[in-house]
Design an enzyme around this catalytic site. Sequence first.
Site, mmCIF file in Angstrom:
data_model
loop_
_atom_site.group_PDB
_atom_site.id
_atom_site.type_symbol
_atom_site.label_atom_id
_atom_site.label_comp_id
_atom_site.label_asym_id
_atom_site.label_seq_id
_atom_site.Cartn_x
_atom_site.Cartn_y
_atom_site.Cartn_z
ATOM 1 N N HIS A 164 27.377 14.868 93.374
ATOM 2 C CA HIS A 164 27.674 15.211 91.857
ATOM 3 C C HIS A 164 26.145 15.829 91.015
ATOM 4 O O HIS A 164 25.217 15.870 91.705
ATOM 5 C CB HIS A 164 27.669 13.880 91.300
ATOM 6 C CG HIS A 164 28.759 13.071 91.619
ATOM 7 N ND1 HIS A 164 28.684 11.844 92.109
ATOM 8 C CD2 HIS A 164 30.178 13.488 91.495
ATOM 9 C CE1 HIS A 164 30.019 11.401 92.432
ATOM 10 N NE2 HIS A 164 30.937 12.157 92.063
ATOM 11 N N CYS A 251 25.589 5.328 89.262
ATOM 12 C CA CYS A 251 26.753 5.194 89.725
ATOM 13 C C CYS A 251 27.439 4.009 89.166
ATOM 14 O O CYS A 251 28.643 3.485 89.377
ATOM 15 C CB CYS A 251 27.355 5.376 91.240
ATOM 16 S SG CYS A 251 25.834 6.812 91.775
HETATM 17 C C1 CIR Z 1 31.698 8.543 96.902
HETATM 18 O O1 CIR Z 1 31.617 9.492 97.592
HETATM 19 O O2 CIR Z 1 32.584 8.863 95.778
HETATM 20 C C2 CIR Z 1 31.094 7.291 96.839
HETATM 21 N N1 CIR Z 1 30.882 6.675 97.958
HETATM 22 C C3 CIR Z 1 29.751 7.565 96.028
HETATM 23 C C4 CIR Z 1 29.937 7.553 94.547
HETATM 24 C C5 CIR Z 1 28.586 7.815 93.810
HETATM 25 N N2 CIR Z 1 28.897 7.957 92.545
HETATM 26 C C6 CIR Z 1 28.174 8.616 91.692
HETATM 27 O O3 CIR Z 1 27.039 8.961 92.084
HETATM 28 N N3 CIR Z 1 28.144 8.718 90.304
#
Ligand code: CIR
Length: 256
Positions: A164, A251
């Site tokens: 992201h 996150c």
């Molecule tokens: C994913 O790949 O969607 C999750 N394992 C990690 C999401 C991390 N989210 C973020 O950085 N906002």
Amino acid sequence: MDQTFFKNAIVRKPAPNFAAGLTTQDNRGANYTLMSQQHAAYVAKLQELGLAVTILPANAEFPDGHFVEDPVVFAGGTAVLTRPGAPSRLHEGLSLTETLAGFADLARIEAPGFLDGGDVMRVRDHFYIGLSDRTNEAGAEQLGALVSEQGFTWSTVAVPAGLHLKSSVNYLGDNVLLGTESFLALPEFADFEKWVLPPEETPAANTLWINENLLMPAGYPKTEARLRAWRKPVHVLDMSEVEKMDGGLSCLSLRF
Ligand code: CIR
């Protein structure tokens, strides 16, 4: 002027099957007991910083569901349900609507748009929206229209590396951006004071600025020393199990 203080946060406890979530890491070995401890320490830190934290129960239907930042973006009094870009995460927002409705008006990104909150970086009254594998133009335009209605401005930034936008760059207040060399070189960020991370410490980009405190992940000593030399209190949290699943500090909560 920098944004006002956060009063609230929403988090979701990690589910026992959290290691079945998405990750690009080769060596998972993610440990649920440790993950739960790290999550609890994170929640305690938010509370220590004065936030009222709503803690939602684990939901094994969504192994990535504790990454609540991705299915929702707050803009003023509106909470936008985002249609996350990974198919396994598309419906995570539904499990949050009841809670969100207690705090904000709800709006939604509609197909064919999709967007992850991890791609959205707010700086003062501007929203930078990363275009990544998880966020497309249609999603960005819809979010842009919604934040414009709330009096904010917005622009897009290409995300050629990392999961992201906020995997690589974050705003720390006082016009300072912390991030990787390549992201901070983007013309979009020309007017900021730029703190470039050492190449071996790039996960520290996901440092979180909350109510004039800085929360950073453990294990990045050069970045920690630099942040500690500044005037904002620094709090170091162990994020090893979160990082194994491509996540970071931002996150794990919705802050508003
Ligand atoms: C994913 O790949 O969607 C999750 N394992 C990690 C999401 C991390 N989210 C973020 O950085 N906002």
